[in-house]
Scaffold this active site. Sequence first.
Site, PDB file in Angstrom:
ATOM      1  N   CYS A  17       0.404  -1.280   0.067  1.00  0.00           N
ATOM      2  CA  CYS A  17      -0.154   0.333  -0.413  1.00  0.00           C
ATOM      3  C   CYS A  17       0.460   1.067   0.407  1.00  0.00           C
ATOM      4  O   CYS A  17       2.132   1.684   0.260  1.00  0.00           O
ATOM      5  CB  CYS A  17      -1.320   0.378   0.824  1.00  0.00           C
ATOM      6  SG  CYS A  17      -2.195  -1.640   1.604  1.00  0.00           S
ATOM      7  N   TYR A 258      13.391  -3.660  -5.166  1.00  0.00           N
ATOM      8  CA  TYR A 258      11.826  -3.569  -6.211  1.00  0.00           C
ATOM      9  C   TYR A 258      10.944  -2.277  -5.272  1.00  0.00           C
ATOM     10  O   TYR A 258      10.258  -1.940  -6.911  1.00  0.00           O
ATOM     11  CB  TYR A 258      11.519  -4.921  -6.064  1.00  0.00           C
ATOM     12  CG  TYR A 258      10.317  -4.888  -6.752  1.00  0.00           C
ATOM     13  CD1 TYR A 258      10.096  -5.180  -8.498  1.00  0.00           C
ATOM     14  CD2 TYR A 258       8.702  -5.117  -6.440  1.00  0.00           C
ATOM     15  CE1 TYR A 258       8.805  -4.923  -8.696  1.00  0.00           C
ATOM     16  CE2 TYR A 258       7.716  -5.179  -6.854  1.00  0.00           C
ATOM     17  CZ  TYR A 258       7.539  -4.940  -8.397  1.00  0.00           C
ATOM     18  OH  TYR A 258       6.054  -4.954  -9.212  1.00  0.00           O
TER      19      TYR A 258
HETATM   20  P1  AMP Z   1       8.645 -13.908 -11.029  1.00  0.00           P
HETATM   21  O1  AMP Z   1       8.577 -14.111 -11.814  1.00  0.00           O
HETATM   22  O2  AMP Z   1       7.572 -14.905  -9.445  1.00  0.00           O
HETATM   23  O3  AMP Z   1      10.681 -14.612 -10.476  1.00  0.00           O
HETATM   24  O4  AMP Z   1       8.812 -12.341 -10.307  1.00  0.00           O
HETATM   25  C1  AMP Z   1       9.973 -12.214 -10.589  1.00  0.00           C
HETATM   26  C2  AMP Z   1       9.544 -10.641 -10.907  1.00  0.00           C
HETATM   27  O5  AMP Z   1       8.723  -9.833 -10.384  1.00  0.00           O
HETATM   28  C3  AMP Z   1      10.757  -9.161 -11.118  1.00  0.00           C
HETATM   29  O6  AMP Z   1      11.003  -9.526 -12.565  1.00  0.00           O
HETATM   30  C4  AMP Z   1      10.708  -8.467  -9.990  1.00  0.00           C
HETATM   31  O7  AMP Z   1      10.604  -7.015  -9.931  1.00  0.00           O
HETATM   32  C5  AMP Z   1       9.121  -9.019 -10.138  1.00  0.00           C
HETATM   33  N1  AMP Z   1       9.163  -8.754  -9.012  1.00  0.00           N
HETATM   34  C6  AMP Z   1       9.493  -9.196  -7.256  1.00  0.00           C
HETATM   35  N2  AMP Z   1       8.836  -8.319  -6.775  1.00  0.00           N
HETATM   36  C7  AMP Z   1       8.020  -8.064  -7.011  1.00  0.00           C
HETATM   37  C8  AMP Z   1       6.305  -8.113  -6.178  1.00  0.00           C
HETATM   38  N3  AMP Z   1       6.009  -7.543  -4.863  1.00  0.00           N
HETATM   39  N4  AMP Z   1       5.443  -7.961  -6.614  1.00  0.00           N
HETATM   40  C9  AMP Z   1       5.390  -7.489  -8.051  1.00  0.00           C
HETATM   41  N5  AMP Z   1       6.360  -8.276  -8.085  1.00  0.00           N
HETATM   42  C10 AMP Z   1       7.332  -8.061  -8.048  1.00  0.00           C
END
Ligand code: AMP
Length: 484
Positions: A17, A258
Amino acid sequence: MTDNDPLHAIDTMSEECGVFGVYGHPEAANLTYLGLYALQHRGQEASGILTYDGKAFHHERNRGRVADIFSESCLNRLKGHAAIGHNRYSTTGGNKLENVQPIVVNYALGTLGMVHNGNLINGNFLRDELEAYGAIFQSSMDSEVIVHLIAHSKRRHVAERVIESLGRIRGAYCLLFLTEEGLIGARDPYGVRPLSLGKIKGGGYVLASETCTFDLIEAEFVRDIEPGEIVQIDEKGVSSFKPFPKVAPAQCVFEYVYFSRPDSNLFGKNVYAVRKRMGRELLKESQVEADMVIPVPDSGVPAALGYAEASLIPYDTALIRNHYVGRTFIEPQQSIRHFGVKIKLNAIRELIEGKRVIVVDDSLVRGTTARKIVKMIRTAGAKEIHVRISSPPIVSPCFYGIDTPTRNELVASTHNVEEIRKYITADSLAYLSTEGMFRAVYNNSSEYENKHFCTACFSEDYPIPFTGEERVQLGLFEDQALPN
Ligand code: AMP
């Protein structure tokens, strides 16, 4: 999963949030609208604003993005010199209208509005206790227990009631309260989520999750609200209280990795500069010969620039992101392979073909994005693909307000780096070490110390203690096979 399933309970509680509040400006609603607009990255599913004009409160909240919820006529209706606002990202099941903040209640002392960024550890337990005494909850948000505790308090002033109530909750919180008396801001004793104070040029004060909002509304950064500090802003100015026993701060390092906007200054450092230094540190730890450094846009851009600058390997934006992708799109009936990632990203074959490429992203969560990107780049003709991640492996879920999947979905919780490399089909894979991450945060090895940050997602070291029951509720997970 059923509603009684403890994991589901945690799912619905988990929120990312952004909060924003103004006191002492005639256009409080307009400024709050702009503030929420700048904080849209912290939550895209719902927003709300509550204002107070000295006589009455005005309220608007809805699901959707800030620009779609608040029309000009709606903002004209939100009169007043004081306001609070909220952007919400909720996980499964949590995006009902009654769960959209600000929470607004009438109680013995008048009207109380509240917004919350973070996540409570003992929210469910307090809720059960309050319900046993007859409290009726209007939402499934853990945050609602705070307003019930305030309403139940016997103290005569709202700030005293807030302090008493916060003494009962454990978890991560940045809270803003709006009452007839003024604006109150509170940051939990560990200071997990950020909250900063600014002074508006035209008069008045602002409290916000991130300082990028100050640039937009022409406010001057005054200072960060300290961990465990409560500030009251009213016609007398800003008063500060530190009512809780001091604990070692545990500010969220993932905000740097991030979550926060790169143009924000967070916990005293600029986010973009920290991310770039993470890229430099990554290079020091995991050099590889290659022809090109490619960022995963947008999250990997600063780290990729840092990596490329330090390595002298050319940087190119060979992955192009479509910025207009909504949460839903219509997939053609004849399914297209890897449609989800293709609609967001596309690789430029002309740049990639025949090259050895280094792909940099900020984090790897489930590993599915990296796997799809590697396939996409391979299809575009890359000779070698080296994936570099500018943070350590994420091994445990966040219970303090960042939306992470359950432990068994976190690829690094059950697989080592070589297994993950194979899964994402890269030629090599390397993560930044925790030490490297902190060298980047502090920018000076002599200052290096880890004790001011929460690293739970990388270390499983949760700084806010759990009781045995809460530990069970927060999840002990079985290992699970990798997704396709
Ligand atoms: P994944 O495919 O699950 O390994 O997601 C990796 C991607 O998600 C990376 O490009 C990150 O920048 C992004 N990411 C990391 N943490 C979050 C989060 N809490 N919410 C959304 N995207 C995220």
